[in-house]
Design a protein around this motif. Structure first.
Motif, mmCIF file in Angstrom:
data_model
loop_
_atom_site.group_PDB
_atom_site.id
_atom_site.type_symbol
_atom_site.label_atom_id
_atom_site.label_comp_id
_atom_site.label_asym_id
_atom_site.label_seq_id
_atom_site.Cartn_x
_atom_site.Cartn_y
_atom_site.Cartn_z
ATOM 1 N N ARG A 3 0.827 -1.199 0.000
ATOM 2 C CA ARG A 3 0.000 0.000 0.000
ATOM 3 C C ARG A 3 0.868 1.257 0.000
ATOM 4 N N SER A 4 1.947 1.230 0.771
ATOM 5 C CA SER A 4 2.850 2.379 0.808
ATOM 6 C C SER A 4 3.505 2.594 -0.554
ATOM 7 N N ILE A 6 2.253 1.752 -3.509
ATOM 8 C CA ILE A 6 1.247 2.278 -4.435
ATOM 9 C C ILE A 6 1.019 3.761 -4.176
ATOM 10 N N LYS A 7 0.956 4.152 -2.904
ATOM 11 C CA LYS A 7 0.766 5.568 -2.575
ATOM 12 C C LYS A 7 1.930 6.410 -3.083
ATOM 13 N N LEU A 8 3.150 5.897 -2.894
ATOM 14 C CA LEU A 8 4.319 6.635 -3.361
ATOM 15 C C LEU A 8 4.292 6.776 -4.877
ATOM 16 N N TYR A 9 3.964 5.695 -5.564
ATOM 17 C CA TYR A 9 3.953 5.747 -7.038
ATOM 18 C C TYR A 9 2.880 6.707 -7.547
ATOM 19 N N LEU A 10 1.677 6.634 -6.943
ATOM 20 C CA LEU A 10 0.608 7.541 -7.352
ATOM 21 C C LEU A 10 0.985 8.994 -7.088
ATOM 22 N N LEU A 11 1.688 9.216 -5.983
ATOM 23 C CA LEU A 11 2.135 10.574 -5.685
ATOM 24 C C LEU A 11 3.135 11.060 -6.729
#
Length: 460
Positions: A3-4, A6-11
């Motif tokens: 999850r972390s 994915i959040k980093l990549y989306l950011l």
């Protein structure tokens, strides 16, 4: 962890998208002149050829030539008049067009207008890349960002998993668990903090175990004596013998009471600085009060107590009762081992700190045992004889008193070869809360008004 990631990549993707949008909207406005001049240079040959081509066919021939030119160029090439384009252009573009200059309308496509002879204007527009190629380009950029993030996260993720496994093992009761990251790790400092925390918790748990073991040992001895004494009282004996038994029982009860009092004191001090009632104290009066309390004990041992206060600050902020208790414990410890002399000293340390020391001329303490003498119930004497070691809580209380004042206590070898205990009480926040810019304590007027306690009340 996924999850972390994915959040980093989306950011990262969101940041890149916003950057592209900002470039598309802001750069044409910021660099319009420069881009237009470069386009004019690039299209200079084409402009020359097109004008020559149109001028070569005058009159009726021009219409046929222009029709053929439009047919060959496709739907993205059109011939207009200046009057048709005027409503769509700004004044600057109109001026350039009237001056015979090429006008660039878009930064990212070849969308331009070119003045021709006889008031005609040619407009051409074609995409640098078609939509499919543009989409593929953005996909390549997104994949490049993804691989970059994965490459960076791989090592970060690996070290975080190590830290997570260590935390899980530590939480399961394996107190010796530590993390061993590489110095190049992104979480190296965090791992060091975890290891330090784990070490302190392990030490605390071990100290609590030793404390409970010591308490059980210390309580069993007087309780066993009490039980044995009560059993003897039940047997027939003369009055003198019975009186001796009663005195022995009272002594055991007092010993239990002293032990419980010491344990309660140590427990309160373990709670931290909230147990200290800080106030301004006269250092000389505090030292004199402590020395007066020990006069009888020192006289019984035929010892000499030397008190030195030269160089000590006149006043210091501390809890006088706790500090007096610590000094009394150190003096009692010195009385047990001193041969002839004990020195009680007060002096000024670094940064204005108050240093209180007690040294004796006894046999001293070996270097390998100096770090452990402040542990509860620790005695050098393996027999744990109270006649030479007390309960083993006195020095622990001294250390806690120093810590609640933000200071520390150290054990060194005295000049006479014995032990020297030095308590350092630094200048704390309380000095700023109750400042005395005159360099002296509270005035008599302040004392009488009840604003500050009198020194005689501090050392009772």
């Amino acid at each position: 962890m996924l999850r972390s990631l994915i959040k980093l990549y989306l950011l990262v993707v969101l940041g890149a998208g916003l950057s592209v949008a900002l470039i598309n909207h802001a750069f044409p406005l910021l660099f319009r002149e420069r881009i237009t001049e470069e386009a004019r240079e690039s299209f200079r040959a084409f402009t020359f050829v097109l004008k020559e081509y149109v001028q070569r066919y005058p009159g009726a021939q021009r219409e046929a030539v222009l029709a053929e030119l439009r047919r060959q160029a496709g739907t993205r090439f059109e011939l207009l008049t200046l009057e048709d384009l005027a409503p769509r252009l700004n004044p600057e573009q109109l001026n350039d067009l009237r001056a015979g200059k090429l006008v660039l309308l878009s930064m990212y496509t070849s969308d331009y207008i070119l003045p021709l002879p006889d008031g005609l204007v040619a407009r051409s527009k074609f995409d640098m890349l078609d939509s499919g190629i543009q989409a593929l380009a953005y996909v390549v950029v997104a994949l490049a960002m993804l691989f970059s993030v994965l490459f960076w996260v791989h090592y970060h993720w690996r070290d975080l998993r190590k830290l997570q496994d260590a935390a899980r093992a530590f939480g399961a009761g394996r107190w010796s668990t530590r993390v061993q990251p590489s110095r190049k790790s992104n979480i190296y400092d965090l791992s060091r903090q975890f290891n330090e925390m784990a070490r302190q918790i392990e030490d605390t748990i071990q100290q609590q175990r030793d404390l409970m073991h010591g308490i059980s040992h210390e309580l069993k001895t007087p309780l066993a004596r009490l039980e044995f004494g009560l059993a003897l009282l039940q047997s027939p004996q003369d009055s003198e013998r019975e009186r001796e038994r009663q005195l022995a029982l009272r002594k055991d009860v007092r010993e239990l009471d002293e032990l419980v009092t010491e344990l309660l004191t140590l427990s309160r001090l373990e709670q931290g600085a909230g147990q200290a009632a800080l106030m301004w104290v006269s250092v000389t009066e505090l030292i004199d009060s402590v020395a007066a309390d020990m006069v009888h004990d020192i006289a019984e041992r035929a010892l000499h107590l030397s008190v030195v206060v030269d160089g000590a600050p006149e006043q210091h902020v501390c809890d006088p009762r706790l500090v007096a208790r610590a000094l009394l414990n150190l003096l009692r410890n010195g009385i047990r081992y001193a041969r002839r002399t004990i020195v009680l000293r007060a002096e000024t340390g670094a940064a204005g700190a108050l240093v209180l020391s007690v040294e004796d001329d006894g046999p001293g303490i070996p270097p390998d045992a100096r770090a452990r003498v402040f542990e509860p119930f620790y005695r050098q004497d393996a027999s744990r004889d109270r006649h030479t070691g007390g309960f083993g809580l006195g020095l622990s209380i001294v250390r806690r008193v120093a810590l609640v004042h933000g200071g520390d206590v150290v054990l060194e070898e005295a000049v006479t070869g014995g032990a020297r205990f030095a308590i350092t009480l630094p200048v704390g926040v309380a000095h700023d809360r109750w400042p005395h810019p005159r360099g002296h304590g509270p005035t008599e007027a302040e004392q009488e008004a009840g604003l500050m306690p009198k020194h005689s009340d501090l050392i009772r």
